[in-house]
Write an enzyme that holds these catalytic residues in place. Structure first.
Site, PDB file in Angstrom:
ATOM      1  N   ASP A   1     -35.559 -15.712 -38.128  1.00 14.81           N
ATOM      2  CA  ASP A   1     -34.969 -15.506 -39.436  1.00 14.81           C
ATOM      3  C   ASP A   1     -36.299 -15.082 -40.332  1.00 14.81           C
ATOM      4  OD1 ASP A   1     -32.975 -15.729 -41.439  1.00 14.81           O
ATOM      5  OD2 ASP A   1     -34.376 -17.231 -42.187  1.00 14.81           O
TER       6      ASP A   1
ATOM      7  N   GLU B   1     -36.100 -11.077 -37.714  1.00 16.85           N
ATOM      8  CA  GLU B   1     -35.532 -10.408 -38.871  1.00 16.85           C
ATOM      9  C   GLU B   1     -36.683 -10.073 -39.957  1.00 16.85           C
ATOM     10  OE1 GLU B   1     -32.235 -11.339 -42.759  1.00 16.85           O
ATOM     11  OE2 GLU B   1     -33.538 -12.895 -41.940  1.00 16.85           O
TER      12      GLU B   1
END
Lengths: 596, 596
Positions: free
Chosen positions: B262, B299
């Protein structure tokens, strides 16, 4: 707008036309207020820039910027602040200087033997003109480059330079822009290169009007001096341009040979191209245009070879860096304290490591930092600057004592030689060469009373553990500054003369023995004996072999010079007729084969 | 201590011995409190670690750590929190799971067609067991990998997963560690790879006891979620080890195929070796040991190819990254709003650029960011994950609307195809394949009333500009969670079936046309017509030529298929008998030469 049009501040074209560039994205209107009378409105162009091309502004005119019709401010890219940091700016035509030494051939970096000085305390005059008077001394000493502590305009007349607030203006009390140019010109005439210390990691607290103009700072990162300079946040293109243009100005207009970039570990830039790399590329472009050579040297404590690797090897392309670790290891080996940043250093073992590996912490665990630290480096010796003291290690002591009052004469000589025989670029701190006894203290001359008290308090706080040694000298007091001036009169004394001759001999040796000035780190071997506190450094180049035996103990020690150690090139103990296998306490012996 | 001995938490050896490792440098004493009764003191070893090897602790025992005799805390590396984030930890023997699918051959990254799902809302059960029941559906759909939103233990039973506070514990309400293992086993049996979303840039606010143990955070850098995780400050070695071991656990013990890390742009690491690179090296080592293949997908919104370049090219070695920019350009081209992060995107011009260059902002000025942004990238298409929507773009809308309620059916089909014909790795968000109508809202189930109010207030604040659309749903309310569940019953409806068949066709085309799944970005050309809002994408591999004509306008437009566009492979407008040079509004036509 192209790069040439983005030189901030007021500059002059060949025909005398003035070009004004101001980045003030927050302003709704912007004007120049000329000589406190005439207002010339600036034109808003893209990205927060305001510009004006005019023949009304002439060199030596004084001016301010007027934002939103009310805020009168000096130019953040002022070339001159004749009335100090709060006063008006002054237009200067940097290109009109008449250079006398036009045939200057840049000294190759690997030949740099650096002499660091502080303009205000180096001479009685405390000016660039004063430095000029000492160039003959430096030439005779044998150093090849002077490094001038920061000269960007700071508050008052007394400051180390790291409180500068006008990166484009040369301190008026030192002699301003033309004074610096004359000094560079004279240095080149004497065959000396000029390194200028510049600060791109913070801006001083007093006279700092940057926030009135734009987002020069970011609160994304914290530094010891507050919010970091904005190199990667919104508005960073213009801030980056401001500092890149500053680099170019020193090289292009002042003919400075190299910059020493202060504490670049405090420059926080997570962008895909580090600001240092951008500076490198801009300098490469300038060098291609002018045919001159310039170097970028960084003060840097991260032991990360990426900063000094060439751009084509995915580095940032810096030419060289300071390594404090060599200094720390040397000082501890010489018997200095082991508090603060020295606590991580184990003496002779780490000194040997620094000779061999440059970085002592090269991927090993650091107790002081509480983490694994650093990378290995195979970069050549000419990419590292070493010293046995510099302004920081002297001046950050409460009483500003130089090595000359902390170590015996023999140990000073050993330390000096330890630096000079390294494969790195040696640097001296002013006065070191003749064992100057005066301190180099921390001094300021702020105008803001609150700030003065804060600095005083901070200084007291820093040294509260040392109160047995007395009070920390008042940084704001003029006498603190005066006490820090070199005592040139003392140089005639016997001990001073002895040291001076020794330094001259050392520097001559470095220059004449090919093995000593060889930056090839693989042509070096080092061994040490922890019990005896002796270290043997072997260096070679082509046919030249040099064997350096160092004894850091207070006893004579045995050494075993190899068969081809035929000529004693130096014995710092001045006792040449002792047995060949004995070295005197706190001394160095240098042997060579017959090469020279 | 070597790496194997530094696996944090409680793990079990083959013979059943339990090994306890705790990093608690602040503690003077540390013990395990077993089943709320027995105290087992831990032994202090180096660098703030405490360890114990014992046969007293058995799998499924509950325990706490007791620091300094008074502070009773769950294990920061707990493998199980059966009573939630504030309860005791539970020892689990991850190695005792009996894997059924032992012959799993990892899907090559370039064949990934990803299906992102949220365990709690994907099925009525809201568990891993629930997901297992849908694997046949996914297999028939044709996707090759599922991506599970974060499962690290979070407060309560309802959360997207980004508030997780036990990175080593699998959410108990989802089915815990064994539930996840059973799911991975079943996925592999169905030929599906498993990507797990993990959060290494922050830790959730509730149940976050990390500061009691050591310096897991640093105040050097600020992130949107407070102080950054400490990857480069004092104590970072142990924090880095904690997260590296977390990566290894998922791959080694859970047989997860790939991690989706993330928001790695919020991981601040100025050290010489970026933590992502350290993870890469540890994973490479694991792969060499096990012979299995694992991928690291990030990400990432910095458009900096250094993150995805191989280590040998001085990159961080990440296998792939998400590119939101493709999504933004596609959404704007499809007629979506241009507020917020869409404001920098110009529609079809940028969509074409993203097909060609991957990064839209690749060294050009971004008005939204107010700086020049990004690098160019020549990395292969298989290093980029693209989508027409994901959990963020749906759930960060006030009303959580999917594309299915924002765009016409024909536009949904065009967008789906635009993703599927790209040279990048396509990703769907759960339910997209049958035009699910339910929203995916933002929901939490905190236990701390102050935090609940803060989240509610924050959410209202975020959407205050949208108040005309009504109130933002209460994130804490159970109904907000329930409303976000997929409505599988709706799939039988005609419109849903039509979309589902279309997605199956699209995915089959991607798999069967060599030109479409070709990650070589140089075998692609793209042209567009801004007035007509048409885009032509030509892709090829070996003998296979594929021509994709997209019409984003509401009018039929002219197209000019080349002579070798012999076979119409797809017409999303289902109107195959119109003239060859006309494309219907909001549709895509795919031609191939005769290859298939």
């Amino acid at each position: 707008m192209n790069k040439e049009d983005l030189i901030p501040g007021v500059s002059f074209l060949e025909d005398g036309t003035a070009c004004v560039v101001l980045w003030a994205p927050k302003a709704d209107t912007a004007a120049i207020l000329l000589n406190d009378k005439e207002q010339l409105p600036l034109n808003k162009v893209e990205k927060g820039y305001w510009t004006l091309t005019t023949d009304i502004i002439k060199p030596f005119d004084k001016y301010s910027f007027l934002l939103d019709g009310t805020k009168q401010l000096p130019d953040p890219a002022s070339r001159s602040q004749p009335d100090g940091v709060h006063g008006q700016s002054q237009a200067i035509d940097l290109k009109s200087f008449e250079w006398k030494t036009t045939e200057w051939q840049a000294t190759p970096l690997q030949d740099y033997i650096i002499y660091e000085l502080h303009t205000g305390t180096f001479t009685p005059e405390g000016t660039f003109e004063g430095i000029k008077n000492k160039l003959q001394h430096l030439k005779e000493l044998g150093v090849t480059a002077i490094e001038i502590m920061p000269v960007a305009q700071f508050p008052g007349g007394r400051n180390w330079g790291y409180d500068g607030v006008f990166p484009f203006a040369v301190q008026n009390s030192y002699g301003g822009a033309s004074g610096l140019m004359k000094l560079v010109d004279a240095c080149h005439k004497h065959g000396l290169a000029v390194i200028l210390d510049v600060v791109y990691n913070h801006v001083g607290p007093e006279g700092n009007y940057f926030n009135e103009f734009g987002s020069y700072f970011t609160d994304k990162y914290r530094t010891p001096w507050g919010n970091a300079i904005n190199f990667d946040d919104a508005g960073c293109d213009e801030v980056r341009n401001y500092f890149v243009q500053n680099v170019l100005m020193w090289f292009r207009d002042f003919k400075i040979d190299a910059l020493r970039l202060d504490a670049v570990h405090a420059i926080k830039d997570f962008g895909p191209k580090h600001i240092l790399q951008e500076m490198r590329e801009a300098v490469d472009e300038l060098m291609a245009q002018t045919g001159r050579t310039h170097y970028l040297i960084i003060e840097f404590d991260l032991n990360d070879k990426r900063f000094i690797d060439p751009i084509k090897e995915h580095g940032y392309g810096m030419d060289a860096q300071w390594i404090d670790e060599f200094h720390h290891a040397l000082r501890v080996t010489a018997g200095g304290e082991r508090n603060g940043y020295y606590s991580d250093f184990e003496g002779i073992k780490h000194l040997a490591k620094s000779y061999r590996d440059a970085y002592v912490y090269d991927g090993i665990y650091s107790e002081e930092r509480q983490k694994t630290f650093g990378t290995k480096t195979d970069n050549p010796g000419s990419q590292f600057v070493v010293f046995s003291q510099n302004h920081d290690h002297v001046g950050n002591r409460m009483l500003g004592e130089r090595s000359s009052v902390l170590f015996s004469s023999s140990m000073q000589k050993l330390m000096a030689a330890a630096v000079m025989v390294s494969p790195y670029l040696p640097m001296l701190f002013m006065g070191e060469e003749y064992s100057e006894q005066n301190p180099f203290l921390y001094f300021v001359s702020h105008g803001d009373q609150e700030l003065i008290e804060a600095v005083r308090k901070g200084r007291k706080e820093e040294f509260k553990a040392f109160h047995v040694q007395g009070e920390a000298p008042d940084p704001q007091s003029e006498s603190t500054f005066t006490k820090s001036k070199l005592n040139w009169g003392s140089m005639a004394q016997e001990q001073q003369q002895d040291m001076l001759q020794y330094y001259k001999t050392l520097i001559r040796l470095r220059k004449t023995l090919p093995a000593l000035s060889n930056p090839e780190r693989q042509k070096l071997s080092v061994t040490y004996n922890d019990t005896q506190q002796t270290l043997q450094l072997h260096r070679w180049k082509d046919g030249n072999q040099v064997y350096c035996f160092m004894n850091f103990s207070k006893q004579p020690q045995q050494i075993e010079p190899p068969a081809d150690a035929l000529k004693m090139a130096l014995n710092s103990a001045k006792n040449n007729d002792h047995p060949k296998n004995i070295i005197q306490p706190e001394s160095i012996i240098i042997y060579t084969n017959k090469y020279v």
